[in-house]
Enzyme design. Sequence first.
Site, PDB file in Angstrom:
ATOM      1  N   ASP A  88      28.799  43.862  32.539  1.00  0.00           N
ATOM      2  CA  ASP A  88      29.859  42.856  32.635  1.00  0.00           C
ATOM      3  C   ASP A  88      29.389  41.638  33.433  1.00  0.00           C
ATOM      4  O   ASP A  88      28.601  41.767  34.364  1.00  0.00           O
ATOM      5  CB  ASP A  88      31.101  43.462  33.294  1.00  0.00           C
ATOM      6  N   CYS A 126      35.364  44.273  31.735  1.00  0.00           N
ATOM      7  CA  CYS A 126      36.463  45.223  31.604  1.00  0.00           C
ATOM      8  C   CYS A 126      37.763  44.630  32.145  1.00  0.00           C
ATOM      9  O   CYS A 126      37.771  43.586  32.800  1.00  0.00           O
ATOM     10  CB  CYS A 126      36.124  46.498  32.369  1.00  0.00           C
ATOM     11  N   CYS A 147      27.210  48.239  33.833  1.00  0.00           N
ATOM     12  CA  CYS A 147      28.150  48.133  32.710  1.00  0.00           C
ATOM     13  C   CYS A 147      27.865  46.895  31.871  1.00  0.00           C
ATOM     14  O   CYS A 147      28.376  46.767  30.770  1.00  0.00           O
ATOM     15  CB  CYS A 147      29.580  48.096  33.223  1.00  0.00           C
ATOM     16  N   CYS A 162      34.327  47.076  40.087  1.00  0.00           N
ATOM     17  CA  CYS A 162      34.632  45.879  39.295  1.00  0.00           C
ATOM     18  C   CYS A 162      35.093  44.742  40.211  1.00  0.00           C
ATOM     19  O   CYS A 162      34.784  43.571  39.972  1.00  0.00           O
ATOM     20  CB  CYS A 162      35.696  46.172  38.256  1.00  0.00           C
TER      21      CYS A 162
HETATM   22 FE1  FES Z   1      32.012  46.606  34.528  1.00  0.00          FE
HETATM   23 FE2  FES Z   1      34.429  46.922  35.396  1.00  0.00          FE
HETATM   24  S1  FES Z   1      33.318  48.293  34.176  1.00  0.00           S
HETATM   25  S2  FES Z   1      33.068  45.372  35.895  1.00  0.00           S
END
Ligand code: FES
Length: 133
Positions: free
Chosen positions: A36, A60, A34, A104
């Site tokens: 992140d 997120c 993702c 996450c």
């Molecule tokens: Fe990437 Fe939650 S979608 S950490």
Amino acid sequence: MEYSEKVMDHFANPRNVGVIEDANAVGEVGNAKCGDIMKMYMKINDEGIIEEIKFKTFGCGAAVATSSMATELVKGKTIEEALKLTNKAVAEALDGLPPVKMHCSVLAEEAIQAALTDYYTRKGLNPADYIKK
Ligand code: FES
């Protein structure tokens, strides 16, 4: 997707957001899928207690909420206690996460481990002797 009230609260009002300039433990982790990123800063005293902890998460809502809860759970605790914190425990403290969002919470566990790895490395110690995964 349903989020618990606690998740929404920690997402809307995250605790311990920021940077510790004179931190002696800093860890950054990311999720390649993702994109992140979570960065964790700690100030650990001579007794091995995490006196201060702050985080910055570019990610997120669930990642923000789990970082926030994870910092609350390890603040004032010993390194040993922090190393035992699992992503499951963080998710439980938030009254659960939707299954697709469990990954996450893994970032929060990994960010703590990464910061503590940095802590031992700075001390000239081998983190693998202390952090068993
Ligand atoms: Fe990437 Fe939650 S979608 S950490």
